[in-house]
Design a protein around this motif. Structure first.
Motif, short mmCIF file in Angstrom:
data_model
loop_
_atom_site.label_atom_id
_atom_site.label_comp_id
_atom_site.label_asym_id
_atom_site.label_seq_id
_atom_site.Cartn_x
_atom_site.Cartn_y
_atom_site.Cartn_z
N SER A 57 0.85 -1.07 0.21
CA SER A 57 -0.19 0.00 -0.05
C SER A 57 0.86 1.25 0.01
O SER A 57 0.50 2.34 -0.31
CB SER A 57 -0.92 0.08 1.28
OG SER A 57 -0.35 -0.01 2.43
N GLU A 58 2.17 0.96 0.30
CA GLU A 58 2.85 2.24 0.46
C GLU A 58 2.79 3.47 -0.72
O GLU A 58 2.72 4.57 -0.57
CB GLU A 58 4.54 1.94 0.69
CG GLU A 58 5.26 3.37 1.06
CD GLU A 58 6.63 2.88 1.27
OE1 GLU A 58 7.45 3.34 2.32
OE2 GLU A 58 7.28 2.05 0.41
N PRO A 59 3.02 2.87 -2.08
CA PRO A 59 3.17 3.81 -3.03
C PRO A 59 1.54 4.53 -3.21
O PRO A 59 1.64 5.68 -3.47
CB PRO A 59 3.15 2.89 -4.40
CG PRO A 59 3.70 1.84 -3.83
CD PRO A 59 3.24 1.52 -2.38
N ARG B 280 -6.42 5.72 4.51
CA ARG B 280 -5.99 4.37 5.10
C ARG B 280 -6.95 3.20 4.64
O ARG B 280 -6.66 2.04 4.24
CB ARG B 280 -6.01 4.41 6.76
CG ARG B 280 -5.53 3.33 7.33
CD ARG B 280 -5.50 3.58 9.11
NE ARG B 280 -4.05 4.49 9.23
CZ ARG B 280 -3.11 4.09 9.44
NH1 ARG B 280 -2.65 3.04 9.48
NH2 ARG B 280 -2.10 5.23 9.53
N GLU B 281 -8.30 3.76 4.73
CA GLU B 281 -9.51 2.73 4.33
C GLU B 281 -9.11 2.28 2.86
O GLU B 281 -9.17 1.10 2.66
CB GLU B 281 -10.69 3.62 4.58
CG GLU B 281 -12.11 2.72 4.22
CD GLU B 281 -12.35 1.64 5.14
OE1 GLU B 281 -11.66 1.53 6.10
OE2 GLU B 281 -13.05 0.75 4.56
N GLU B 282 -8.83 3.34 2.11
CA GLU B 282 -8.77 3.07 0.46
C GLU B 282 -7.86 2.32 0.18
O GLU B 282 -7.65 1.35 -0.65
CB GLU B 282 -8.67 4.39 -0.30
CG GLU B 282 -9.00 4.12 -1.53
CD GLU B 282 -8.51 5.15 -2.73
OE1 GLU B 282 -8.27 6.41 -1.94
OE2 GLU B 282 -8.42 5.13 -3.68
N ASN C 275 -8.27 -1.42 1.30
CA ASN C 275 -9.14 -2.07 0.36
C ASN C 275 -8.47 -2.29 -1.05
O ASN C 275 -8.61 -3.46 -1.39
CB ASN C 275 -10.50 -1.35 -0.10
CG ASN C 275 -11.47 -1.33 1.06
OD1 ASN C 275 -11.31 -2.05 1.91
ND2 ASN C 275 -12.13 -0.16 1.24
N ARG C 276 -7.61 -1.36 -1.63
CA ARG C 276 -7.01 -1.77 -2.83
C ARG C 276 -5.90 -2.67 -2.39
O ARG C 276 -5.57 -3.38 -3.42
CB ARG C 276 -6.65 -0.14 -3.31
CG ARG C 276 -7.49 0.57 -3.83
CD ARG C 276 -7.92 0.60 -5.29
NE ARG C 276 -6.76 0.64 -6.00
CZ ARG C 276 -6.17 1.92 -6.44
NH1 ARG C 276 -6.87 3.11 -5.99
NH2 ARG C 276 -5.15 1.86 -7.33
N THR C 277 -5.22 -2.83 -1.57
CA THR C 277 -3.94 -3.85 -1.15
C THR C 277 -4.91 -5.10 -1.21
O THR C 277 -4.20 -5.90 -1.98
CB THR C 277 -3.47 -3.34 0.33
OG1 THR C 277 -2.92 -2.14 0.10
CG2 THR C 277 -2.63 -4.43 0.38
N LEU D 70 5.19 -7.15 -7.48
CA LEU D 70 4.23 -6.84 -8.58
C LEU D 70 2.99 -6.30 -8.16
O LEU D 70 2.34 -5.18 -8.74
CB LEU D 70 3.80 -8.09 -9.13
CG LEU D 70 4.80 -8.73 -10.67
CD1 LEU D 70 4.11 -10.03 -10.73
CD2 LEU D 70 4.35 -7.93 -11.50
N ALA D 71 2.36 -6.56 -6.96
CA ALA D 71 1.30 -5.87 -6.48
C ALA D 71 1.83 -4.37 -6.12
O ALA D 71 0.87 -3.47 -6.52
CB ALA D 71 0.81 -6.53 -5.10
N ARG D 72 2.88 -4.17 -5.47
CA ARG D 72 3.23 -2.68 -5.20
C ARG D 72 3.49 -2.06 -6.42
O ARG D 72 3.18 -0.70 -6.31
CB ARG D 72 4.69 -3.16 -4.36
CG ARG D 72 5.50 -1.93 -3.88
CD ARG D 72 6.49 -2.36 -3.20
NE ARG D 72 7.51 -1.16 -3.22
CZ ARG D 72 7.46 -0.25 -2.06
NH1 ARG D 72 6.81 -0.22 -1.33
NH2 ARG D 72 8.32 0.66 -2.17
#
Lengths: 311, 317
Positions: A113-115, A123-125, A128-130, A161-163
């Motif tokens: 989620s860092e990027p 934080r919430e968004e 969820n995206r993570t 890849l996710a990052r």
């Protein structure tokens, strides 16, 4: 539409000597390439050919000494710093060894989620995206609170890849992303890369020393030798005759295919770049002109370019 | 190719101090004189430990729990260390992936090969120097006389590997164990080194135990191939037969996952190799096997000869 373009870029590094400056090493000598939207461009070559330096230029991690780097049609290094910073997240990278490129003290959830958090997502968004990204790359939800060392090599590459994709970048540069993986894990990651590329409509520059892997993934392939592109062609064209002698040598060197190979010598050092055609000292077809004149990269068919006096 | 048996590994089990489970379990195979035997598998399958054990070498903590490694008539594992060392010097050679770790950086490569010649063949002075030059040229080093005075860092990766090969040949061995000898090299250099191994086999009648994770490399050099999975051999067959008609589901999955020229679709084998200590009770491949039946989970299959020279460890074959 072109998303990224390098125009005649060159890059040299000064070697450090003892008490005085060492010699200059020209790693890239006037390289041009462009990447289209939704395209996978493969970059192959042996060690020292400049493919990783080219990756650093394409990621805007380094500035070329000469030449232009265009990203989304804009001259990146001539833009004000603030605009450059705005473009950065749209260029992402995945490297060979995720154990080295992922912060070992961060949890997987935070790494992915860092990027997004840096872009100011809540934080919430971000959470969820993570979770959504983890599902897409095939990571179990339990991995969220783990650390990189608790995952396998293949899983760590899924994290990388996710990052890389969570910010929906235009371009991802993948530098030998499967070279450290076992065969069965490599196949998983290669197919995942294809799947994600289609889903996200992203473009890849895929760098590898492994030609069969590149041909499996890429639409177009650029072959590099001693800091130059000697051939650029649609992947399907590499199965046809009339290729650059170095590309032919690379194809013939693939083990297990029982091909006849005219292997001559080893790649020379960048400190002794040959005059004329860079490949002539190893070329079975070299003629006097090859020692004198450097062949230009010319177009032999609409999408096929090669630099050779003999073709 | 039908030479006599040079090396026989029998029911070899390797364990590690402080761990109640084996790292390599009951491996048996034989290597014939003059053949290249390929050992292929993914990381952690035990192929490197098996290769080292063929030289009676064990990393710290690792020891044989049972089994024999018989070279001609000698059981290497029953020899005391001093005799093993002598035996290795005269009959066996070892080549690793990274020659830079195996070569001493402060001595010239010529000196290092001469030292081996002195130790194992009693050569010294001019004789040793000449023999070194001969070995260098046999290993395909360009300008062998000039190379004598090079330090390892002055040579390219390919040339360093040639020095390692010359050094391994210095004791005039009958068997070479080559563990991923071309993995760190560029493809065009790899092609040359593989060619060299084939030449050495023909010229010297050497046997080579060739260990690699790379199916293509194994296909290039090996006469016979054994596939390892989770510490044991799951299939063994002559090269062409293994690649054209693999019988074990793991071998088939591995081949389908390996990109070759012209591959359109890679078949994915889900999951990963279980590390030692987590091997299932029945067939070790059963949890990932697309063809498993309930018996596979309970019963550990034996390595059976299905066709002449073709052994498979699968209940369903």
């Amino acid at each position: 539409m072109t998303v990224l373009e390098l125009r005649e870029v060159s890059k040299s590094y000064r070697l450090r000597g003892f008490l005085r400056q060492g010699p200059e090493l020209q790693v890239l000598a006037g390289v041009s390439l462009s990447l289209k939207r939704h395209e996978i461009l493969g970059l192959v070559g042996e060690s020292g050919c400049g493919k990783s330096t080219l990756a650093r230029l394409a990621l805007a991690l380094e500035k070329p000494d000469r030449g232009e780097f265009l990203f989304l049609g804009r001259p990146y290094w001539r833009l004000p710093r603030r605009e450059r910073r705005g473009l950065r997240p749209r260029l992402q990278a995945v490297f060979q060894d995720p154990a080295a490129s992922l912060n070992p003290r961060m949890r997987i959830g935070d790494l992915i989620s860092e990027p997004l958090r840096l872009q100011g997502a809540s934080r919430e968004e971000a959470r969820n995206r993570t979770l959504e990204m983890m599902k897409m790359v095939g990571l179990p939800e339990e991995a969220l609170s783990r650390f990189p060392h608790q995952l396998s090599g293949g899983q760590r590459q899924r994290v990388a890849l996710a990052r890389a994709l969570i910010t929906h970048p235009e371009v991802v540069v993948l530098d030998e992303p499967t070279s450290a993986l076992d065969v069965s894990v490599q196949a998983q990651i290669l197919n995942l890369l294809l799947d994600l590329q289609r889903r996200f409509g992203v473009s890849y520059i895929f760098i590898s020393h492994d030609l069969p892997v590149v041909l499996y993934l890429a639409h177009r392939v650029a072959v590099m030798y001693l800091g130059e592109i000697v051939e650029m062609a649609p992947a399907a064209d590499l199965e046809k005759p009339g290729l650059h002698p170095y590309t032919e040598l690379l194809l013939a060197s693939i083990p297990g295919e029982r091909r006849k190979r005219p292997v001559i010598g080893e790649p020379p050092s960048l400190l002794q770049r040959p005059r004329g055609c860079v490949f002539h000292p190893r070329c079975p077809e070299a003629r006097p002109i090859c020692q004198r004149e450097k062949p230009p990269l010319r177009r032999v068919s609409p999408e096929h370019f090669l630099a050779c006096h003999r073709r | 190719m039908e030479g006599g048996t040079l090396l026989q590994v029998q029911d070899l089990v390797l364990g590690c101090r402080g761990r109640p489970y084996p790292l390599v379990g009951r491996v048996s195979f034989r290597l014939r004189a003059g053949e290249i035997f390929g050992l292929v598998g993914e990381s952690g399958c035990g192929k490197s430990l098996t290769g080292l054990a063929c030289l009676a070498l064990f990393p710290p903590g690792v020891k044989p729990l049972s089994g024999r490694v018989v070279f001609r008539d000698t059981d290497l594992l029953s020899l005391p260390e001093e005799k093993r060392r002598k035996f290795r010097g005269r009959h066996l050679g070892l080549i690793f992936q990274e020659p830079l770790n195996a070569l001493n950086p402060v001595f010239t490569v010529g000196h290092q090969v001469e030292e081996v010649l002195h130790l194992h063949r009693g050569l010294s002075g001019e004789t040793a120097r000449q023999e070194t030059v001969r070995l260098f040229s046999e290993a395909g080093l360009p300008d062998p006389e000039l190379r004598l005075r090079n330090y390892p860092h002055e040579l390219s990766g390919g040339m360093r590997q040639r020095v390692m090969i010359a050094m391994a040949l210095a004791g005039d061995p009958d068997l070479l164990v080559a563990d991923e000898p071309t993995t760190a090299l560029d493809v065009t250099v790899q092609a040359q080194i593989l060619e060299l191994f084939l030449e050495l086999r023909t010229r010297r009648g050497l046997s080579i135990l060739f260990i690699s994770h790379d199916l293509a490399v194994i296909r290039e050099v090996a006469d016979r191939v054994a596939v390892m999975y989770a510490g044991e051999i799951v299939e063994e067959a002559p090269r062409d037969e293994l690649f054209s008609s693999p019988l074990h589901p793991y071998t088939r999955a591995l081949l389908a996952a390996f990109p070759r020229l012209g591959t359109r679709k890679l078949e994915v084998l889900p999951g990963q190799v279980p590390p030692p200590g987590t091997w299932p009770r029945g067939c070790r491949f059963a949890p990932r096997c697309p063809e498993k039946i309930s018996l596979c989970v309970e019963k550990h299959p034996e390595l059976k000869e299905i066709r002449p020279h073709h052994r498979v460890r699968c209940l369903r074959v």
